[in-house]
Design an enzyme around this catalytic site. Structure first.
Site, PDB file in Angstrom:
ATOM      1  N   HIS A   1       0.845  -1.206   0.000  1.00  3.89           N
ATOM      2  CA  HIS A   1       0.000   0.000   0.000  1.00  3.89           C
ATOM      3  C   HIS A   1       0.869   1.240   0.000  1.00  3.89           C
ATOM      4  O   HIS A   1       1.960   1.249   0.557  1.00  3.89           O
ATOM      5  CB  HIS A   1      -0.939   0.026   1.206  1.00  3.89           C
TER       6      HIS A   1
ATOM      7  N   HIS B   1       0.692   5.281   1.150  1.00  5.77           N
ATOM      8  CA  HIS B   1      -0.005   6.277   1.960  1.00  5.77           C
ATOM      9  C   HIS B   1       0.016   7.604   1.201  1.00  5.77           C
ATOM     10  O   HIS B   1       1.073   8.024   0.725  1.00  5.77           O
ATOM     11  CB  HIS B   1       0.728   6.529   3.279  1.00  5.77           C
TER      12      HIS B   1
HETATM   13  P1  AMP Z   1       1.680   0.439   7.379  1.00  4.73           P
HETATM   14  O1  AMP Z   1       2.066   0.642   8.820  1.00  4.73           O
HETATM   15  O2  AMP Z   1       2.516   1.194   6.404  1.00  4.73           O
HETATM   16  O3  AMP Z   1       1.607  -1.038   7.071  1.00  4.73           O
HETATM   17  O4  AMP Z   1       0.241   1.065   7.208  1.00  4.73           O
HETATM   18  C1  AMP Z   1      -0.933   0.445   7.588  1.00  4.73           C
HETATM   19  C2  AMP Z   1      -1.948   1.541   7.728  1.00  4.73           C
HETATM   20  O5  AMP Z   1      -3.217   0.942   7.778  1.00  4.73           O
HETATM   21  C3  AMP Z   1      -1.789   2.388   9.004  1.00  4.73           C
HETATM   22  O6  AMP Z   1      -1.655   3.749   8.649  1.00  4.73           O
HETATM   23  C4  AMP Z   1      -3.080   2.120   9.769  1.00  4.73           C
HETATM   24  O7  AMP Z   1      -3.556   3.269  10.435  1.00  4.73           O
HETATM   25  C5  AMP Z   1      -4.018   1.685   8.677  1.00  4.73           C
HETATM   26  N1  AMP Z   1      -5.126   0.829   9.047  1.00  4.73           N
HETATM   27  C6  AMP Z   1      -5.114  -0.184   9.951  1.00  4.73           C
HETATM   28  N2  AMP Z   1      -6.309  -0.802   9.967  1.00  4.73           N
HETATM   29  C7  AMP Z   1      -7.091  -0.162   9.062  1.00  4.73           C
HETATM   30  C8  AMP Z   1      -8.441  -0.328   8.613  1.00  4.73           C
HETATM   31  N3  AMP Z   1      -9.234  -1.283   9.102  1.00  4.73           N
HETATM   32  N4  AMP Z   1      -8.913   0.526   7.678  1.00  4.73           N
HETATM   33  C9  AMP Z   1      -8.131   1.508   7.189  1.00  4.73           C
HETATM   34  N5  AMP Z   1      -6.844   1.695   7.556  1.00  4.73           N
HETATM   35  C10 AMP Z   1      -6.340   0.880   8.483  1.00  4.73           C
END
Ligand code: AMP
Length: 144
Positions: A107, A109
């Site tokens: 993903h 951001h």
């Molecule tokens: P990463 O730490 O780069 O793997 O990013 C994962 C992101 O997913 C973090 O910014 C979290 O806040 C976000 N996240 C976790 N659970 C959910 C969810 N159910 N829906 C949307 N975002 C989420």
């Protein structure tokens, strides 16, 4: 979780892609899904994930799927900018837990930034108000 390892079909983003978990979606086509981060580091923090791949990170993304996916990342970044008029847009992507990754489906951001407004730390933001997220999603969708 390290940089290498098996893809977990039960990671949160795989569940969102299957429709097993809800998400505040802003865009979806055959290549990618974009939705709002529920722990936003800034107003309008959006995530863009690729479909039909089992890539845990950028290094595992099949080369032929990367271009179409990155076009969607740019498309969503432009819509976020058009909708929310930030002063800057931070685009970030983490590979492996030591780099900060917490969910192991690739993903990007997209984090809008405003002058004189601090961004919350990665993994340190409180859960968003769902009404506020839905309102932001409507704004971004209208700018697509
Ligand atoms: P990463 O730490 O780069 O793997 O990013 C994962 C992101 O997913 C973090 O910014 C979290 O806040 C976000 N996240 C976790 N659970 C959910 C969810 N159910 N829906 C949307 N975002 C989420």
């Amino acid at each position: 979780m390290s940089l290498h390892g098996p893809y977990d079909d039960n990671n949160i983003f795989a569940k969102i892609l299957r429709g097993d978990m809800p998400a505040v979606k802003v865009f979806e086509d055959d290549v990618a899904l974009a939705f709002l981060d529920i722990f936003p580091q800034s107003r309008g923090h959006t995530l863009v994930i690729p479909k039909h791949v089992r890539a845990r990170n950028l290094l595992e993304m099949p080369a032929d799927a990367l271009g179409p996916y990155m076009l969607r990342v740019q498309h969503i970044a432009k819509a976020v900018e058009a909708a929310l008029k930030p002063d800057g847009v931070f685009v970030a992507q983490f590979n492996g837990a030591p780099a900060g990754q917490t969910i192991f489906h690739l993903h990007f951001h997209i984090i809008p930034r405003w002058d004189n407004e601090a961004m919350k730390g990665h993994g340190q933001a409180p859960k968003a108000d769902m009404d506020a997220l839905n309102a932001l999603a409507a704004q971004i969708k209208a700018a697509l």
